[in-house]
Scaffold this active site. Structure first.
Site, PDB file in Angstrom:
ATOM      1  N   HIS A  72       8.563 -27.546  15.242  1.00  0.00           N
ATOM      2  CA  HIS A  72       7.345 -27.939  14.528  1.00  0.00           C
ATOM      3  C   HIS A  72       7.611 -27.955  13.030  1.00  0.00           C
ATOM      4  O   HIS A  72       8.300 -27.091  12.510  1.00  0.00           O
ATOM      5  CB  HIS A  72       6.202 -26.962  14.824  1.00  0.00           C
ATOM      6  CG  HIS A  72       5.511 -27.255  16.117  1.00  0.00           C
ATOM      7  ND1 HIS A  72       4.265 -26.773  16.420  1.00  0.00           N
ATOM      8  CD2 HIS A  72       5.891 -27.997  17.190  1.00  0.00           C
ATOM      9  CE1 HIS A  72       3.904 -27.206  17.620  1.00  0.00           C
ATOM     10  NE2 HIS A  72       4.875 -27.937  18.116  1.00  0.00           N
ATOM     11  N   TYR A 201      -5.015 -23.844  13.147  1.00  0.00           N
ATOM     12  CA  TYR A 201      -5.677 -22.592  12.770  1.00  0.00           C
ATOM     13  C   TYR A 201      -7.040 -22.974  12.204  1.00  0.00           C
ATOM     14  O   TYR A 201      -7.112 -23.669  11.181  1.00  0.00           O
ATOM     15  CB  TYR A 201      -4.871 -21.844  11.702  1.00  0.00           C
ATOM     16  CG  TYR A 201      -3.578 -21.213  12.198  1.00  0.00           C
ATOM     17  CD1 TYR A 201      -2.423 -21.980  12.372  1.00  0.00           C
ATOM     18  CD2 TYR A 201      -3.503 -19.852  12.476  1.00  0.00           C
ATOM     19  CE1 TYR A 201      -1.238 -21.407  12.819  1.00  0.00           C
ATOM     20  CE2 TYR A 201      -2.318 -19.268  12.921  1.00  0.00           C
ATOM     21  CZ  TYR A 201      -1.199 -20.049  13.090  1.00  0.00           C
ATOM     22  OH  TYR A 201      -0.035 -19.480  13.532  1.00  0.00           O
ATOM     23  N   PRO A 295      -1.610 -10.945  14.808  1.00  0.00           N
ATOM     24  CA  PRO A 295      -0.790 -12.116  15.162  1.00  0.00           C
ATOM     25  C   PRO A 295      -1.080 -13.398  14.371  1.00  0.00           C
ATOM     26  O   PRO A 295      -0.394 -14.394  14.578  1.00  0.00           O
ATOM     27  CB  PRO A 295      -1.088 -12.317  16.655  1.00  0.00           C
ATOM     28  CG  PRO A 295      -2.385 -11.644  16.888  1.00  0.00           C
ATOM     29  CD  PRO A 295      -2.511 -10.535  15.898  1.00  0.00           C
ATOM     30  N   LYS A 299       4.157 -13.329  13.036  1.00  0.00           N
ATOM     31  CA  LYS A 299       5.297 -12.615  12.474  1.00  0.00           C
ATOM     32  C   LYS A 299       5.911 -11.542  13.375  1.00  0.00           C
ATOM     33  O   LYS A 299       7.048 -11.121  13.139  1.00  0.00           O
ATOM     34  CB  LYS A 299       4.886 -11.920  11.158  1.00  0.00           C
ATOM     35  CG  LYS A 299       4.648 -12.862  10.010  1.00  0.00           C
ATOM     36  CD  LYS A 299       5.967 -13.375   9.459  1.00  0.00           C
ATOM     37  CE  LYS A 299       5.788 -14.714   8.832  1.00  0.00           C
ATOM     38  NZ  LYS A 299       6.689 -15.746   9.217  1.00  0.00           N
ATOM     39  N   TYR A 387       5.247 -18.515   6.213  1.00  0.00           N
ATOM     40  CA  TYR A 387       5.114 -18.818   7.645  1.00  0.00           C
ATOM     41  C   TYR A 387       6.479 -19.102   8.267  1.00  0.00           C
ATOM     42  O   TYR A 387       6.785 -18.643   9.366  1.00  0.00           O
ATOM     43  CB  TYR A 387       4.171 -20.012   7.839  1.00  0.00           C
ATOM     44  CG  TYR A 387       3.692 -20.178   9.260  1.00  0.00           C
ATOM     45  CD1 TYR A 387       2.479 -19.639   9.674  1.00  0.00           C
ATOM     46  CD2 TYR A 387       4.449 -20.886  10.204  1.00  0.00           C
ATOM     47  CE1 TYR A 387       2.031 -19.775  10.978  1.00  0.00           C
ATOM     48  CE2 TYR A 387       4.006 -21.029  11.516  1.00  0.00           C
ATOM     49  CZ  TYR A 387       2.804 -20.476  11.897  1.00  0.00           C
ATOM     50  OH  TYR A 387       2.371 -20.615  13.190  1.00  0.00           O
TER      51      TYR A 387
HETATM   52  P1  RFL Z   1       7.936  -4.862  22.713  1.00  0.00           P
HETATM   53  O1  RFL Z   1       7.966  -6.281  23.075  1.00  0.00           O
HETATM   54  O2  RFL Z   1       6.658  -4.125  22.775  1.00  0.00           O
HETATM   55  O3  RFL Z   1       9.010  -4.153  23.634  1.00  0.00           O
HETATM   56  C1  RFL Z   1       9.095  -2.753  23.735  1.00  0.00           C
HETATM   57  C2  RFL Z   1       9.697  -2.431  25.080  1.00  0.00           C
HETATM   58  O4  RFL Z   1       9.890  -1.028  25.168  1.00  0.00           O
HETATM   59  C3  RFL Z   1       9.494  -0.598  26.464  1.00  0.00           C
HETATM   60  N1  RFL Z   1       9.162   0.841  26.380  1.00  0.00           N
HETATM   61  C4  RFL Z   1       9.956   1.817  26.881  1.00  0.00           C
HETATM   62  N2  RFL Z   1      11.124   1.775  27.536  1.00  0.00           N
HETATM   63  C5  RFL Z   1      11.675   2.961  27.929  1.00  0.00           C
HETATM   64  N3  RFL Z   1      11.076   4.173  27.716  1.00  0.00           N
HETATM   65  C6  RFL Z   1       9.897   4.248  27.057  1.00  0.00           C
HETATM   66  N4  RFL Z   1       9.326   5.428  26.847  1.00  0.00           N
HETATM   67  C7  RFL Z   1       9.287   3.033  26.605  1.00  0.00           C
HETATM   68  N5  RFL Z   1       8.136   2.748  25.941  1.00  0.00           N
HETATM   69  C8  RFL Z   1       8.088   1.419  25.825  1.00  0.00           C
HETATM   70  C9  RFL Z   1       8.312  -1.494  26.792  1.00  0.00           C
HETATM   71  O5  RFL Z   1       8.073  -1.549  28.200  1.00  0.00           O
HETATM   72  C10 RFL Z   1       8.784  -2.823  26.215  1.00  0.00           C
HETATM   73  O6  RFL Z   1       9.495  -3.593  27.152  1.00  0.00           O
HETATM   74  O7  RFL Z   1       8.507  -4.623  21.230  1.00  0.00           O
HETATM   75  P2  RFL Z   1       9.646  -5.428  20.412  1.00  0.00           P
HETATM   76  O8  RFL Z   1      10.868  -5.633  21.235  1.00  0.00           O
HETATM   77  O9  RFL Z   1       9.719  -4.724  19.115  1.00  0.00           O
HETATM   78  O10 RFL Z   1       9.054  -6.896  20.187  1.00  0.00           O
HETATM   79  C11 RFL Z   1       7.947  -7.101  19.363  1.00  0.00           C
HETATM   80  C12 RFL Z   1       7.061  -8.208  19.909  1.00  0.00           C
HETATM   81  O11 RFL Z   1       6.864  -8.047  21.299  1.00  0.00           O
HETATM   82  C13 RFL Z   1       5.706  -8.203  19.216  1.00  0.00           C
HETATM   83  O12 RFL Z   1       5.856  -8.039  17.813  1.00  0.00           O
HETATM   84  C14 RFL Z   1       4.892  -9.473  19.401  1.00  0.00           C
HETATM   85  O13 RFL Z   1       4.816  -9.884  20.714  1.00  0.00           O
HETATM   86  C15 RFL Z   1       3.494  -9.188  18.829  1.00  0.00           C
HETATM   87  N6  RFL Z   1       2.457  -9.930  19.510  1.00  0.00           N
HETATM   88  C16 RFL Z   1       2.272 -11.209  19.154  1.00  0.00           C
HETATM   89  N7  RFL Z   1       2.958 -11.711  18.101  1.00  0.00           N
HETATM   90  C17 RFL Z   1       2.772 -12.975  17.745  1.00  0.00           C
HETATM   91  O14 RFL Z   1       3.419 -13.421  16.788  1.00  0.00           O
HETATM   92  N8  RFL Z   1       1.880 -13.786  18.438  1.00  0.00           N
HETATM   93  C18 RFL Z   1       1.179 -13.321  19.522  1.00  0.00           C
HETATM   94  O15 RFL Z   1       0.430 -14.046  20.138  1.00  0.00           O
HETATM   95  C19 RFL Z   1       1.341 -11.998  19.899  1.00  0.00           C
HETATM   96  N9  RFL Z   1       0.653 -11.495  20.951  1.00  0.00           N
HETATM   97  C20 RFL Z   1       1.705  -9.350  20.541  1.00  0.00           C
HETATM   98  C21 RFL Z   1       0.820 -10.171  21.276  1.00  0.00           C
HETATM   99  C22 RFL Z   1       1.816  -7.999  20.883  1.00  0.00           C
HETATM  100  C23 RFL Z   1       1.046  -7.429  21.897  1.00  0.00           C
HETATM  101  N10 RFL Z   1       1.131  -5.998  22.118  1.00  0.00           N
HETATM  102  C24 RFL Z   1       2.247  -5.240  21.606  1.00  0.00           C
HETATM  103  C25 RFL Z   1       0.104  -5.219  22.636  1.00  0.00           C
HETATM  104  C26 RFL Z   1       0.096  -9.639  22.329  1.00  0.00           C
HETATM  105  C27 RFL Z   1       0.192  -8.283  22.660  1.00  0.00           C
HETATM  106  C28 RFL Z   1      -0.618  -7.793  23.838  1.00  0.00           C
HETATM  107  C1  PHB Z   2       1.200 -18.278  20.257  1.00  0.00           C
HETATM  108  O1  PHB Z   2       1.654 -19.389  20.543  1.00  0.00           O
HETATM  109  O2  PHB Z   2       1.000 -17.406  21.116  1.00  0.00           O
HETATM  110  C2  PHB Z   2       0.873 -17.951  18.845  1.00  0.00           C
HETATM  111  C3  PHB Z   2       1.163 -18.875  17.867  1.00  0.00           C
HETATM  112  C4  PHB Z   2       0.843 -18.585  16.537  1.00  0.00           C
HETATM  113  C5  PHB Z   2       0.245 -17.384  16.224  1.00  0.00           C
HETATM  114  C6  PHB Z   2      -0.032 -16.460  17.213  1.00  0.00           C
HETATM  115  C7  PHB Z   2       0.273 -16.739  18.532  1.00  0.00           C
HETATM  116  O3  PHB Z   2      -0.071 -17.126  14.933  1.00  0.00           O
END
Ligand code: RFL
Ligand code: PHB
Length: 392
Positions: A72, A201, A295, A299, A387
């Site tokens: 994109h 957005y 989110p 980032k 971004y």
């Molecule tokens: P993760 O992906 O949370 O992975 C952590 C892993 O550690 C495991 N874990 C353990 N394993 C062993 N022993 C323990 N005691 C443990 N405790 C936990 C967990 O099962 C998991 O597999 O962290 P990581 O790798 O730092 O990655 C970060 C990203 O996942 C996160 O920043 C993003 O996904 C944030 N986020 C979003 N970011 C966006 O940019 N757009 C989004 O739409 C978006 N949606 C989200 C999200 C984060 C969410 N969380 C954390 C609640 C939606 C959700 C629901």
């Molecule tokens: C997504 O595709 O899940 C997404 C994209 C942009 C954002 C957050 C989530 O800022």
């Protein structure tokens, strides 16, 4: 069991770190609490910055991303019922982003690690980390019903916001900076073509909405909702009607989203959090274990990748030369980028959402800020650079 680098958590941070270390001949073990299917299905982020894309490619994990990901070159901002495009390459020195879901990044990294990497144990729950101050820290975990110990030279907490490793930093030495927000996102996946070729957005009087995508036939959509909303209280029809209302354009009053079956629905709370420092002795934190962003700036996943790129370089340097200089600098190096992303994510969030009981004065300020981005190349460049990712 003993290894050089003990990695707690098999999310994107832990898996990418293991891959970068493996490629440089440094051995590691990844301990993941959940099973493989759970980790591969967890719906989260969708946008990869240029630096994350480059890192996945150079780690040998970019083949499917390059086939199936969608590059994109901008985003659309909608406010005051008008559309404004922010063009990334012309504003950020040629940079762009890739739409490729976190679920797919995780699947690709797991497949590589299981094919030729070090051990990656699922259903392995870490309970505690001991001896981070000494020369041989130990990770205590439960696997196949038995308590086990992994000793290592370094322990890396990639265990997300609800993990345990952060708590192994002595409470007297760590500071948490935090902000919660008075709204959440209702996120859906739907079997419908994307709304538009780029992300939209939208600021509206009814609240924020975001249109993203997963493929040519699957769309990912978000609506601002009050905290503690029950997703079941939002019928599919109500979701589509609300999306239509928030994305409405004066110039095209008949514009509607193409509807399709909703296949997943969840409410996500929004929070900003930073733990400082990000290391102590032989223990290091990376990704959500150290920091969370709302989110709206896309980032979270990119910060997690940036942390482990810095950390892998430092561990590889230590292994090659015995020098801990890069490891000693790790926390400060990462925190510069982390705070920039915290600021940007907070800016995007507070500029685009309608807080409960927000005054008309505050709404006017938001619209003035959005107008500035739409009319000034300087203001637009600030958004585009943040971004697509700053090289800090
Ligand atoms: P993760 O992906 O949370 O992975 C952590 C892993 O550690 C495991 N874990 C353990 N394993 C062993 N022993 C323990 N005691 C443990 N405790 C936990 C967990 O099962 C998991 O597999 O962290 P990581 O790798 O730092 O990655 C970060 C990203 O996942 C996160 O920043 C993003 O996904 C944030 N986020 C979003 N970011 C966006 O940019 N757009 C989004 O739409 C978006 N949606 C989200 C999200 C984060 C969410 N969380 C954390 C609640 C939606 C959700 C629901
Ligand atoms: C997504 O595709 O899940 C997404 C994209 C942009 C954002 C957050 C989530 O800022």
């Amino acid at each position: 069991m003993h290894t050089t680098v003990g990695i707690v958590g098999g999310g994107p941070a832990g898996l990418l770190l293991a891959r970068l270390l493996h490629n440089a001949g440094v051995d590691s073990v990844v301990l993941e609490r959940r099973d493989r299917a759970y980790v591969e299905q967890r719906q989260r982020a969708g946008i990869l910055e240029q630096a994350t894309v480059d890192a996945l490619r150079s780690a040998g994990a970019g083949q499917r991303m390059d086939r199936e990901g969608m590059p994109h070159h901008g985003i659309e901002l909608r406010f005051g019922r008008r559309a404004h495009r922010v063009d990334f390459p012309s504003l950020s020195g040629g940079r762009g982003v890739m739409v490729y879901a976190q679920t797919e990044v995780v699947k690709d990294l797991i497949a590589l690690q299981l094919a030729d990497g070090g051990p990656l144990l699922f259903d392995a729950e870490v309970r505690s980390v001991e001896g981070a101050d000494g020369d041989s820290p130990a990770i205590r975990y439960v696997h196949e019903g038995r308590e086990q110990t992994l000793t290592c030279a370094y322990v890396i907490g990639c265990d997300g916001f609800h993990g345990v490793v952060r708590h192994a930093l002595p409470a007297s030495l760590r500071t948490a900076y935090e902000r919660t927000y008075p709204y959440s996102w209702l996120g859906i996946l739907a079997e419908a073509p994307p709304v538009y070729e780029e992300l939209i957005y939208a600021h509206s009087e009814r609240g924020f909405a975001l249109a993203s995508m997963r493929s040519a036939s699957v769309t990912r959509l978000y609506l601002q909702v009050p905290n503690d909303t029950d997703p079941a209280s939002w019928s599919d029809a109500r979701i589509w009607d609300e999306l239509d209302a928030r994305f409405a354009l004066d110039a095209d009053p008949r514009w509607r989203l193409e509807r399709g079956p909703v296949t997943s629905k969840a409410v996500l709370p929004m929070r900003s959090h930073v733990t400082e420092p990000m290391s102590h002795g032989r223990l290091f934190l990376a990704g959500d274990a150290a920091h969370i962003v709302p989110p709206t700036g896309a980032k979270g996943l990119n910060l997690a990748a940036a942390d482990v790129i810095v950390l892998a370089r430092a561990l590889i340097e230590w292994r090659r030369t015995g020098s801990t200089e890069l490891l000693d600098a790790y926390s400060d190096t990462c925190l510069r980028r982390v705070w920039r992303a915290e600021h940007f994510s907070h800016f995007m969030t507070t500029t685009l959402h309608a807080a409960p009981a927000q005054s008309p004065f505050e709404t006017r300020l938001q619209l003035s800020q959005l107008e500035r981005v739409a009319s000034s190349p300087h203001a637009a460049a600030e958004l585009a650079e943040n971004y697509t990712g700053l090289s800090l």
